[in-house]
Design a protein around this motif. Structure first.
Motif, PDB file in Angstrom:
ATOM      1  N   UNK A 165       0.823  -1.210   0.000  1.00 57.09           N
ATOM      2  CA  UNK A 165       0.000   0.000   0.000  1.00 57.09           C
ATOM      3  C   UNK A 165       0.860   1.266   0.000  1.00 57.09           C
ATOM      4  N   UNK A 166       2.146   1.125  -0.277  1.00 59.71           N
ATOM      5  CA  UNK A 166       3.036   2.281  -0.303  1.00 59.71           C
ATOM      6  C   UNK A 166       3.233   2.759  -1.745  1.00 59.71           C
ATOM      7  N   UNK A 167       3.456   4.054  -1.930  1.00 60.97           N
ATOM      8  CA  UNK A 167       3.677   4.550  -3.294  1.00 60.97           C
ATOM      9  C   UNK A 167       5.013   4.104  -3.842  1.00 60.97           C
ATOM     10  N   UNK A 168       5.091   3.993  -5.163  1.00 59.14           N
ATOM     11  CA  UNK A 168       6.343   3.658  -5.824  1.00 59.14           C
ATOM     12  C   UNK A 168       6.998   4.942  -6.294  1.00 59.14           C
ATOM     13  N   UNK A 169       8.052   4.803  -7.130  1.00 55.62           N
ATOM     14  CA  UNK A 169       8.720   5.995  -7.648  1.00 55.62           C
ATOM     15  C   UNK A 169       7.915   6.667  -8.762  1.00 55.62           C
ATOM     16  N   UNK A 170       6.865   6.013  -9.240  1.00 54.28           N
ATOM     17  CA  UNK A 170       6.056   6.577 -10.319  1.00 54.28           C
ATOM     18  C   UNK A 170       5.022   7.544  -9.739  1.00 54.28           C
ATOM     19  N   UNK A 171       4.809   8.681 -10.413  1.00 54.45           N
ATOM     20  CA  UNK A 171       4.089   9.768  -9.744  1.00 54.45           C
ATOM     21  C   UNK A 171       2.903  10.335 -10.521  1.00 54.45           C
ATOM     22  N   UNK A 172       2.314   9.577 -11.443  1.00 52.37           N
ATOM     23  CA  UNK A 172       1.173  10.089 -12.194  1.00 52.37           C
ATOM     24  C   UNK A 172      -0.074  10.023 -11.302  1.00 52.37           C
ATOM     25  N   UNK A 173      -0.560  11.197 -10.921  1.00 56.21           N
ATOM     26  CA  UNK A 173      -1.611  11.286  -9.906  1.00 56.21           C
ATOM     27  C   UNK A 173      -2.972  11.603 -10.533  1.00 56.21           C
ATOM     28  N   UNK A 174      -3.978  10.837 -10.138  1.00 56.03           N
ATOM     29  CA  UNK A 174      -5.366  11.145 -10.479  1.00 56.03           C
ATOM     30  C   UNK A 174      -6.048  11.716  -9.242  1.00 56.03           C
ATOM     31  N   UNK A 175      -6.877  12.725  -9.445  1.00 56.75           N
ATOM     32  CA  UNK A 175      -7.556  13.399  -8.339  1.00 56.75           C
ATOM     33  C   UNK A 175      -9.057  13.185  -8.502  1.00 56.75           C
ATOM     34  N   UNK A 176      -9.694  12.664  -7.467  1.00 59.62           N
ATOM     35  CA  UNK A 176     -11.134  12.380  -7.477  1.00 59.62           C
ATOM     36  C   UNK A 176     -11.789  13.199  -6.369  1.00 59.62           C
ATOM     37  N   UNK A 177     -12.775  14.028  -6.719  1.00 56.55           N
ATOM     38  CA  UNK A 177     -13.388  14.915  -5.731  1.00 56.55           C
ATOM     39  C   UNK A 177     -14.883  15.024  -5.952  1.00 56.55           C
TER      40      UNK A 177
END
Length: 821
Positions: free
Chosen positions: A293-305
């Motif tokens: 459940x930890x993030x990797x080095x890849x950083x493409x973020x989706x934002x859901x609101x």
């Protein structure tokens, strides 16, 4: 002394305070109070003027103590410091911490620091300070410090020189419910420095993360070596202050800042520049998340609101942190659109509207987690009065649990931010129970995410170990060496253009205009000798305004392709260059330029002028006669750091060897890529052989353990493997020998292992003779090994090679074998 000896210093059973005092208005009195009230071990005040101090018997001198102290705290007048340290060393104390400011004595402070360093080397007793604020280990109640702020026990470690910055950090941590495993003030670093403490904390099971507050770097290579060792196993956060000169201005602070950033990135340190950034980083580290459940080095973020404004706040924070917004696949948008009014699901951030219920939230989150172009999702829910925040939180938890149970690829990292207080509390508690990272505000979530992904990238970068001899191209090192020698003999300090071009040509770098029209980008590549980190290579924008528009990035030579790509990605100007022949040519050019600097420490300045790059052309535009190369003899003053800050993979140590029976093997230093082969090697050892080697029963060599054994720093240890020629990690290992250098000494500890089915074939002797030869080469005075008493085969081999056998203090089950190499 190995870092094992630091266990007696930072986990002492008995502590003596020389200069103990009942006067709470004095430094000694405050330290006395803290130790008397809190220390869980045995406390011995030393002061001939008092019979008791703080309710404890006071002794007139160290020699009068009823036992040998593990740690001696020294808070006496400066002229008495050396005498007290000599008494402590004579008693066999493991360490001493000198609180005293030695600048207040009659002797020059520099001379006294040199005497302290010499005493530490001669006696083996390690000394912290002088002029430090002491050490705190909260779990032991060890507060050998004048501080009135006593932190709670925890898993964070703080290391600094003055440690004055520890005050607000400890105060904030208390409010955040975080504690410390240790707070260590190093002072003037006469003996123990950053590198010693980093190595100790790297092995400390009590420490999960390290906070490093740097004011000066006395030995850059030692610091980076230790930092790489520590950062491989736990996060290391660094704050580097600007040292000012006598006029109150930082000397060339921007250029120094860029060099430090490049060095820290290569060492795996994550740098923060403000206490606010530090607190955000600590909050991210405090999350106890499962490995998957930890993030990797890849950083493409989706934002859901559930509202456009919430998503916009998160997007603004992502842009401010130079993060990456994920591009969503048409299929993802179509699936989300199926639960929204027409025309609403068009982009990232995804707004599912204020009336979204749990079912709509669930569909949208499932779609984002299934998108291969998404590395992480930030789920946001603001109070609307329509749907309770807890209903949205329940939807998030259900989706996350479902995806965690699915086999296959690693699913995107999910974090949440439910702003608000009363209504959001239930949602946050739900996230905590299900190990979903949760933050009070969208900006805090984004900051933590960018910190964690940057940390993951830098840890991966630590594995990059470019070879000392280039593997992707050939160079004529001898020709350049001869030209430099001739130029120095002729008294030259700047090479004529023709000589400079000839040297560049020997490394495959040619000058001339690139074909085509206007360049896509103009860059500047320069090399120099940094006063702390040695050879450095800088990449920045070129042209008349280049330096003002782009201060540039710095790399530590040599570079391989992966590290060169990192430099291009970090450069504001070079990042504009599209993939293609031009970018590929620039990668190779950077590797060649870095190799030139690495091979020839006489080069103190290197400047190619403006370099024109066109994405569609493989030729770089470098104007003739524009290359500038400055040289200086190795012994010339003004260039204190000549060696590489990070030692490359020592390819020159590779060789074919043969046993006495004539069997040939390929011998080479271990590489990070050997991790799977080492795990296979461990599985081919019998359970008894694993126990004899690692002093405990091991079913296997796990991934993390094998990674630590293969991702070594060649400055601090060496490991040779017997194998076959071929790609590292894909050839079998038949034997491994390791030598770990002890901090500050000319001594190393060895260990050797041979595959169980090959024992008796002479491989153990071959490996041990190899490591003895290496120890001679680097100038060690002694090599030793710690062997279980029942390991008859190892003891027999040691005896045959002339090792003396002795006992190991406090460990009756083992013996020590030692000899000069």
């Amino acid at each position: 002394m190995t870092t094992r000896a630091f266990e007696r210093i930072y986990a002492p059973e008995a502590v003596a305070l020389v200069g103990a005092s009942p006067d709470l208005s004095s430094i000694s009195g405050l330290i006395t109070r803290n130790l008397a009230q809190s220390f869980k071990g045995r406390f011995h005040p030393v002061n001939p003027r008092h019979e008791t101090v703080a309710g404890f018997p006071s002794f007139p001198s160290l020699s009068a103590l009823p036992e040998r102290p593990d740690l001696v705290i020294v808070s006496v007048p400066a002229d008495m410091v050396l005498s007290v340290l000599e008494q402590a060393a004579a008693m066999g104390a493991a360490g001493a911490t000198v609180i005293t400011d030695v600048k207040r004595g009659t002797r020059p402070a520099r001379e006294l620091r040199e005497d302290i360093r010499a005493l530490a080397r001669a006696s083996g007793m390690r000394v912290t300070g002088p002029n430090c604020l002491g050490v705190s280990v909260p779990r032991l109640g060890l507060f050998a410090t004048m501080s009135r702020i006593l932190p709670e026990p925890g898993t964070l470690a703080f290391v600094g020189q003055s440690a004055t910055a520890a005050g607000p950090i400890v105060d904030w941590a208390a409010d955040a419910g975080l504690g410390f495993s240790a707070l260590i003030s190093l002072g003037d670093m006469a003996d123990i420095d950053y590198s010693d403490v980093l190595l100790h904390l790297a092995e400390s099971s009590e420490t999960r993360a390290i906070l490093l507050y740097l004011e000066e770097v006395p030995n850059a290579r030692r610091l980076l070596s230790a930092a790489r060792t520590a950062a491989r196993v736990k996060p290391v956060i660094a704050i580097k202050t600007r040292l000012v000169d006598g006029h109150g201005e930082s000397e060339d602070w921007l250029a120094r800042d860029i060099v430090y950033e490049g060095a820290f990135a290569r060492a795996g340190l994550v740098r923060v520049r403000t206490l606010e950034e530090l607190f955000d980083a600590l909050e991210a580290l405090a999350m106890r998340l499962p490995t998957d459940a930890r993030p990797s080095e890849h950083d493409r973020l989706a934002i859901l609101a559930n509202g456009e404004s919430m998503g916009t706040l998160a997007l603004d924070a992502l842009i401010a942190r130079s993060g990456t917004l994920a591009g969503l696949a048409p299929e993802t948008l179509a699936r989300i659109a199926s639960v929204l009014p027409p025309g609403r699901a068009r982009r990232n951030p995804v707004d599912i509207l204020a009336d979204a219920d749990g079912a709509r939230y669930r569909v949208a989150l499932e779609a984002l987690l299934g998108d291969p172009g998404v590395d992480a999702v930030l789920a946001l829910s603001g109070p609307t009065g329509v749907v309770s925040p807890e209903e949205h939180a329940q939807a998030v938890v259900e989706v996350v649990e479902t995806f965690r149970r699915r086999p296959g690829r690693r699913w995107p990292f999910v974090m949440a931010s439910w702003p608000g207080s009363h209504e959001a509390d239930a949602a946050r508690k739900l996230f905590a129970r299900h190990h979903v990272a949760s933050f009070e505000t969208p900006s805090k979530a984004v900051t933590a995410f960018t910190f964690l992904t940057e940390h993951a990238r830098r840890v991966k970068r630590i594995m990059e170990t470019p070879a000392s001899v280039p593997e992707a191209f050939s160079v004529d090192e001898a020709a350049v060496r001869a030209r430099i020698a001739q130029a120095l003999d002729a008294g030259m300090r700047v090479l004529p253009p023709a000589e400079a071009e000839a040297m560049l040509a020997a490394y495959g770098m040619t000058t001339g205009a690139a074909p085509g029209g206007a360049p896509d980008v103009t860059l500047r590549v320069r090399g120099s000798l940094d006063r702390e980190f040695g050879p450095v290579l800088a990449l920045s924008a070129g042209g008349a305004m280049g330096a003002r528009l782009d201060p540039g990035v710095v790399a530590l030579p040599p570079l391989n392709e992966s590290l060169a790509r990192d430099i291009l990605a970090a450069s504001r100007a070079a990042s504009l260059l599209p993939e293609g022949p031009g970018r590929a040519a620039l990668l190779v050019f950077l590797m060649k330029a870095s190799q030139l600097l690495a091979d020839h420490p006489e080069i103190v300045g290197l400047d190619f002028g403006d370099i024109e790059v066109r994405g569609s052309e493989s030729a770089l535009g470098i104007a003739a006669d524009s290359a500038h190369i400055a040289i200086a003899p190795r012994e010339a003053p003004g260039y204190p750091a000549r060696e590489l800050a990070i030692r490359p993979y020592p390819k020159e140590l590779e060789a074919f060897v043969a046993t006495r029976g004539g069997k040939r093997y390929f011998l080479r230093p271990i590489r990070p890529e050997d991790e799977p082969a080492l795990r296979e090697f461990g599985s081919q050892l019998t359970p008894e052989d694993r126990r004899l080697r690692f002093f405990q029963p091991l079913r296997e060599l796990g991934h993390e353990f094998a990674a630590r054994l293969t991702q070594i720093d060649y400055d601090r240890q060496m490991a040779f493997v017997l194998t076959e020629p071929g790609l590292p990690g894909h050839t079998p290992l038949y034997g491994v020998v390791r030598l770990i250098l002890e901090a500050g000494d000319d001594v190393g500890e060895f260990a050797v292992t041979v595959r169980s089915d090959l024992k008796g074939a002479g491989l153990g002797r071959l490996l041990l003779e190899t490591i003895l030869g290496y120890a001679r080469r680097i100038g060690l005075k002694s090599v030793y090994g710690v062997v279980l008493r029942e390991n008859a085969a190892m003891l027999g081999l040691a005896h045959a090679l002339g090792f003396a056998v002795g006992s190991e203090p406090r460990e009756p089950s083992v013996v020590r074998v030692a000899r000069a190499p």
